[in-house]
Write an enzyme that holds these catalytic residues in place. Structure first.
Site, mmCIF file in Angstrom:
data_model
loop_
_atom_site.group_PDB
_atom_site.id
_atom_site.type_symbol
_atom_site.label_atom_id
_atom_site.label_comp_id
_atom_site.label_asym_id
_atom_site.label_seq_id
_atom_site.Cartn_x
_atom_site.Cartn_y
_atom_site.Cartn_z
ATOM 1 N N HIS A 47 0.837 -1.204 0.000
ATOM 2 C CA HIS A 47 0.000 0.000 0.000
ATOM 3 C C HIS A 47 0.870 1.252 0.000
ATOM 4 O O HIS A 47 0.611 2.201 -0.746
ATOM 5 C CB HIS A 47 -0.906 0.047 1.243
ATOM 6 C CG HIS A 47 -1.944 -1.011 1.309
ATOM 7 N ND1 HIS A 47 -2.112 -1.793 2.434
ATOM 8 C CD2 HIS A 47 -2.885 -1.407 0.428
ATOM 9 C CE1 HIS A 47 -3.108 -2.637 2.232
ATOM 10 N NE2 HIS A 47 -3.595 -2.430 1.016
ATOM 11 N N LYS A 93 -17.065 -6.467 6.302
ATOM 12 C CA LYS A 93 -15.851 -7.055 6.853
ATOM 13 C C LYS A 93 -15.804 -6.831 8.355
ATOM 14 O O LYS A 93 -16.378 -5.886 8.873
ATOM 15 C CB LYS A 93 -14.612 -6.418 6.213
ATOM 16 C CG LYS A 93 -14.412 -6.789 4.757
ATOM 17 C CD LYS A 93 -13.092 -6.247 4.248
ATOM 18 C CE LYS A 93 -12.843 -6.661 2.815
ATOM 19 N NZ LYS A 93 -11.538 -6.156 2.343
ATOM 20 N N SER A 105 -3.224 -7.581 3.038
ATOM 21 C CA SER A 105 -3.480 -7.405 4.467
ATOM 22 C C SER A 105 -3.898 -8.726 5.102
ATOM 23 O O SER A 105 -3.501 -9.027 6.234
ATOM 24 C CB SER A 105 -4.569 -6.348 4.685
ATOM 25 O OG SER A 105 -4.126 -5.087 4.244
#
Length: 164
Positions: free
Chosen positions: A18, A42, A129
């Protein structure tokens, strides 16, 4: 005309991949807004506030990058910020199908907003992630995958003595 781009994501947590996209985007656009999405679909490990703080620490030396958070439709947020570009990183061909669908619906909702795809640096092509969280959960080393203070935050979250 100043160019403003929005780089949206959940960033749970921010990875070096990122950060790479943010750094490279900041060289292309006058201003980059990294927008942390509160995704109701999520169950994040880190709160929106924690993710914003981690991102701020990750990019503190890049003057034309701003960190923000949002709910709702991305295209509404982009309009609200007077941006004309959405930045998306692509790691592999598998990312392309989803990103193409998202770009197409965003283009349908606002034909004046473009999506700018950036290929990730090869050294981060495997990185997500989710993978970082899985590695950290089993107390394996995540150095080089995330900024050092993010690694520390991950270890604290997964510590058996953590109150989280």
């Amino acid at each position: 005309m100043a160019s403003v781009a929005v780089y949206p994501g959940s960033f749970d947590p921010v990875t070096n991949g990122h950060v790479d996209i943010i750094e490279r985007s900041a060289k292309v656009f006058n201003k980059v807004i990294v927008a942390v999405l509160h995704n109701r679909n999520k169950d994040p490990l880190f709160s929106v506030e924690e993710r914003v703080a981690m991102l701020q620490d990750s990019i503190k030396d890049i003057p034309n990058v701003e960190i923000d958070a949002f709910n709702g439709l991305l295209i509404d947020y982009v309009r609200h910020k007077n941006a004309k570009t959405i930045v998306r990183g692509l790691r592999a061909v598998s990312d392309f199908e989803y990103e193409m669908q998202a770009a197409s619906i965003n283009r349908k909702l606002d034909p004046d907003v473009e999506t700018f795809f950036m290929m990730t640096n090869n050294q981060y092509s495997y990185l997500s992630s989710s993978i970082v969280k899985e590695v950290a959960k089993y107390e394996a080393n995540v150095d080089g995958l995330v900024p050092s203070f993010v690694a520390q935050s991950l270890y604290e979250k997964y510590s058996p003595f953590s109150s989280s």
